[in-house]
Design a protein around this motif. Structure first.
Motif, PDB file in Angstrom:
ATOM      1  N   PHE A 120       0.892  -1.067  -0.135  1.00  0.00           N
ATOM      2  CA  PHE A 120      -0.003  -0.088  -0.027  1.00  0.00           C
ATOM      3  C   PHE A 120       0.794   1.302  -0.004  1.00  0.00           C
ATOM      4  O   PHE A 120       1.887   1.269   0.220  1.00  0.00           O
ATOM      5  CB  PHE A 120      -1.062  -0.011   1.085  1.00  0.00           C
ATOM      6  N   ARG A 121       0.247   2.172  -0.464  1.00  0.00           N
ATOM      7  CA  ARG A 121       0.951   3.579  -0.667  1.00  0.00           C
ATOM      8  C   ARG A 121       0.814   4.334   0.913  1.00  0.00           C
ATOM      9  O   ARG A 121      -0.023   4.034   1.619  1.00  0.00           O
ATOM     10  CB  ARG A 121       0.431   4.341  -1.443  1.00  0.00           C
ATOM     11  N   ILE A 122       1.900   5.128   1.460  1.00  0.00           N
ATOM     12  CA  ILE A 122       2.119   5.699   2.476  1.00  0.00           C
ATOM     13  C   ILE A 122       1.934   7.304   2.222  1.00  0.00           C
ATOM     14  O   ILE A 122       2.817   7.595   1.419  1.00  0.00           O
ATOM     15  CB  ILE A 122       3.244   5.533   3.114  1.00  0.00           C
ATOM     16  N   GLY A 123       0.989   7.887   2.747  1.00  0.00           N
ATOM     17  CA  GLY A 123       0.974   9.352   2.647  1.00  0.00           C
ATOM     18  C   GLY A 123       1.896   9.998   3.643  1.00  0.00           C
ATOM     19  O   GLY A 123       1.833   9.740   4.762  1.00  0.00           O
ATOM     20  N   CYS A 124       2.613  10.926   3.312  1.00  0.00           N
ATOM     21  CA  CYS A 124       3.761  11.698   4.222  1.00  0.00           C
ATOM     22  C   CYS A 124       4.152  12.835   3.626  1.00  0.00           C
ATOM     23  O   CYS A 124       4.302  13.385   2.581  1.00  0.00           O
ATOM     24  CB  CYS A 124       5.200  10.839   4.090  1.00  0.00           C
ATOM     25  N   GLU A 125       3.797  13.899   4.620  1.00  0.00           N
ATOM     26  CA  GLU A 125       4.090  15.452   4.308  1.00  0.00           C
ATOM     27  C   GLU A 125       5.396  15.937   4.670  1.00  0.00           C
ATOM     28  O   GLU A 125       5.747  17.027   4.239  1.00  0.00           O
ATOM     29  CB  GLU A 125       3.093  16.191   5.260  1.00  0.00           C
ATOM     30  N   SER A 126       6.336  15.086   4.994  1.00  0.00           N
ATOM     31  CA  SER A 126       7.624  15.236   5.348  1.00  0.00           C
ATOM     32  C   SER A 126       8.557  15.362   3.910  1.00  0.00           C
ATOM     33  O   SER A 126       8.594  14.211   3.423  1.00  0.00           O
ATOM     34  CB  SER A 126       8.461  14.377   6.534  1.00  0.00           C
ATOM     35  N   PRO A 127       8.858  16.463   3.694  1.00  0.00           N
ATOM     36  CA  PRO A 127       9.774  16.339   2.492  1.00  0.00           C
ATOM     37  C   PRO A 127      11.075  15.473   2.260  1.00  0.00           C
ATOM     38  O   PRO A 127      11.600  15.166   1.489  1.00  0.00           O
ATOM     39  CB  PRO A 127      10.020  17.839   2.235  1.00  0.00           C
ATOM     40  N   GLY A 128      11.701  15.405   3.558  1.00  0.00           N
ATOM     41  CA  GLY A 128      12.734  14.590   3.561  1.00  0.00           C
ATOM     42  C   GLY A 128      12.752  13.268   3.994  1.00  0.00           C
ATOM     43  O   GLY A 128      13.667  12.449   3.985  1.00  0.00           O
ATOM     44  N   CYS A 129      11.535  12.580   3.765  1.00  0.00           N
ATOM     45  CA  CYS A 129      11.213  11.271   4.259  1.00  0.00           C
ATOM     46  C   CYS A 129      10.972  10.545   2.924  1.00  0.00           C
ATOM     47  O   CYS A 129       9.963  10.985   2.217  1.00  0.00           O
ATOM     48  CB  CYS A 129       9.860  11.092   5.142  1.00  0.00           C
ATOM     49  N   PRO A 130      11.690   9.351   2.677  1.00  0.00           N
ATOM     50  CA  PRO A 130      11.785   8.945   1.584  1.00  0.00           C
ATOM     51  C   PRO A 130      10.474   7.489   1.264  1.00  0.00           C
ATOM     52  O   PRO A 130      10.350   6.978   0.328  1.00  0.00           O
ATOM     53  CB  PRO A 130      13.151   8.199   1.181  1.00  0.00           C
ATOM     54  N   VAL A 131       9.799   7.323   2.505  1.00  0.00           N
ATOM     55  CA  VAL A 131       8.982   6.232   2.820  1.00  0.00           C
ATOM     56  C   VAL A 131       7.698   6.699   2.090  1.00  0.00           C
ATOM     57  O   VAL A 131       7.124   7.638   2.702  1.00  0.00           O
ATOM     58  CB  VAL A 131       8.965   6.064   4.183  1.00  0.00           C
ATOM     59  N   ARG A 132       7.368   6.012   0.934  1.00  0.00           N
ATOM     60  CA  ARG A 132       5.952   6.332   0.206  1.00  0.00           C
ATOM     61  C   ARG A 132       5.195   5.226  -0.071  1.00  0.00           C
ATOM     62  O   ARG A 132       4.193   5.037  -0.491  1.00  0.00           O
ATOM     63  CB  ARG A 132       6.389   7.013  -1.189  1.00  0.00           C
ATOM     64  N   TRP A 133       5.890   3.820   0.130  1.00  0.00           N
ATOM     65  CA  TRP A 133       5.126   2.659  -0.378  1.00  0.00           C
ATOM     66  C   TRP A 133       5.575   1.692   0.723  1.00  0.00           C
ATOM     67  O   TRP A 133       6.675   1.333   1.065  1.00  0.00           O
ATOM     68  CB  TRP A 133       5.731   2.419  -1.543  1.00  0.00           C
TER      69      TRP A 133
END
Length: 399
Positions: A120-133
């Motif tokens: 599943f996709r992961i929603g993240c508002e942190s621009p420096g975080c590479p975790v999206r999936w």
């Protein structure tokens, strides 16, 4: 080692066969120089990493073991983050994006319930975080879901889905081996309890009766026997460790024999011949006393004259050789075979089969009891104890 190899075959080799991206994302292992192809280097790297991830998991799935394993498993997958969970919480998170812990656990309800993997996709508002999936691979033991392995990456990857599933299988195999280790420990503890329960009430009553008979006529002798009885029962019911030393086991046997001699007097003659160099050898706890008790029981049974018992412990190179002989009534060899096979269990027989089973479990089938007997010919029991065996220590448990 055999358990680890089994896990390796089940989980790591499919990763390599799937064309896993490890060879493209990691440098060559140090020390290999220019030898081998990139695929060979990836194979060596995978096997090396897996060999370090397995030992913590063999202790079960806890926060500490998960933390140590995750640190090794993430390089195996080459992801930005990896976490291991049980059914309720994240046990360990290795890599970036730790602030996604709660979101990950909320999304695990389905996989933990069905035992099926999910991505599943992961929603993240942190621009420096590479975790999206994220890829979720359940950890199962005996068809029960114990937790999950979650691999996190910047984007979708079919290869990562396959790789995470295979690594989860590897982790599951190690957890299954940990369950087997715990089952083996519980079995050994149950067998020791069974031996303790066999300490005959008649022996206890007879010992106390003998001690009482000396109270008025020989108080000092009564005191000595009472101390012998206390030391014997203290040793028999101790609660620490599955193993002891030959010295401690023989010491307990001497306490037992002192109490028996007090009852039977000149009817029982015991000779001990012990080589000092074998005294530190480790062996399963409460292993020799049931054999000596068997010799006393069958040695005196049906005899009016004295019973002679001889106990020797000799140095035999890589082994210590313990022999217990009596000149009593002996036994039909066929009956003895049925006793050891668990098909017949006359009084005292459970002790022999119990000791035989434990020796085979610890040292292998070629180290079971060797018994020589015939009707009217007494009995000779030989125990072969390896001086050194990995996992066998007098101060700890098998592991």
């Amino acid at each position: 080692m055999s358990g680890f190899l089994a896990g390796l075959c089940v989980a790591v080799l499919p990763l390599l066969a799937a064309g896993f991206w490890l060879g493209r994302r990691t440098a060559r292992p140090p020390g290999l120089g220019g030898l081998g192809t990139p695929v060979e280097h990836a194979t060596f790297r995978t096997l090396h990493t897996a060999s370090h991830a397995a030992p913590p998991l063999r202790a079960g799935l806890t926060e500490e073991t998960a933390r140590r394993a995750a640190r090794r498993l993430r390089p195996l997958l080459g992801t930005d983050a990896l976490c291991l969970t049980d059914g309720r919480r994240v046990l360990a998170w290795d890599g970036v994006g730790g602030h996604h812990r709660e979101e990950i656990m909320e999304r695990l309800a389905g996989p933990l319930d069905t035992g099926r993997g999910e991505a599943f996709r992961i929603g993240c508002e942190s621009p420096g975080c590479p975790v999206r999936w994220a890829v979720v691979a359940p950890l199962t033991v005996d068809d029960r879901v114990h937790g999950a392995l979650v691999a996190c990456a910047p984007g979708e990857s079919a290869v990562l889905v396959r790789a995470a599933a295979e690594v989860a299988r590897f982790v599951s195999v190690q957890l299954e081996l940990a369950d087997l280790d715990r089952s083996r420990t519980r079995l050994i503890e149950a067998e020791i309890k069974a031996l303790r329960a066999q300490i005959s009430p008649h022996f206890v009553f007879n010992s106390l009766a003998v001690i009482a008979s000396f109270v008025r006529t020989d108080p000092e002798r009564a005191r000595e026997l009472l101390l012998e009885f206390a030391d014997f029962t203290r040793y028999s019911f101790r609660r620490h460790g599955d193993f002891t030393t030959l010295a401690d086991e023989l010491h307990a046997v001497e306490h037992y024999l002192s109490l028996v001699r007090a009852r039977f007097g000149d009817r029982l003659a015991v000779t001990l011949q012990i080589a000092p160099e074998v005294l530190p050898v480790a062996l399963p706890f409460l292993c020799l006393q049931p054999l000596v008790e068997n010799a006393v029981k069958h040695g005196l049974e049906g005899k009016k004259d004295a019973c002679r018992i001889r106990i020797t412990a000799q140095d035999a190179g890589a082994e210590a050789l313990v022999v217990i002989e009596d000149d009593g009534a002996g036994m039909d060899p066929g009956l003895l075979r049925r006793i050891l096979a668990g098909e017949d269990s006359p009084s005292g027989g459970i002790g022999l089969s119990n000791v035989d089973d434990r020796l085979r479990q610890v040292y292998g089938d070629d180290h079971g009891l060797v018994l020589e007997t015939a009707p009217g010919a007494g009995m000779k029991i030989t125990v072969r104890l390896p001086k050194y065996r990995p996992g066998v220590h007098s101060s700890g448990r098998l592991g």
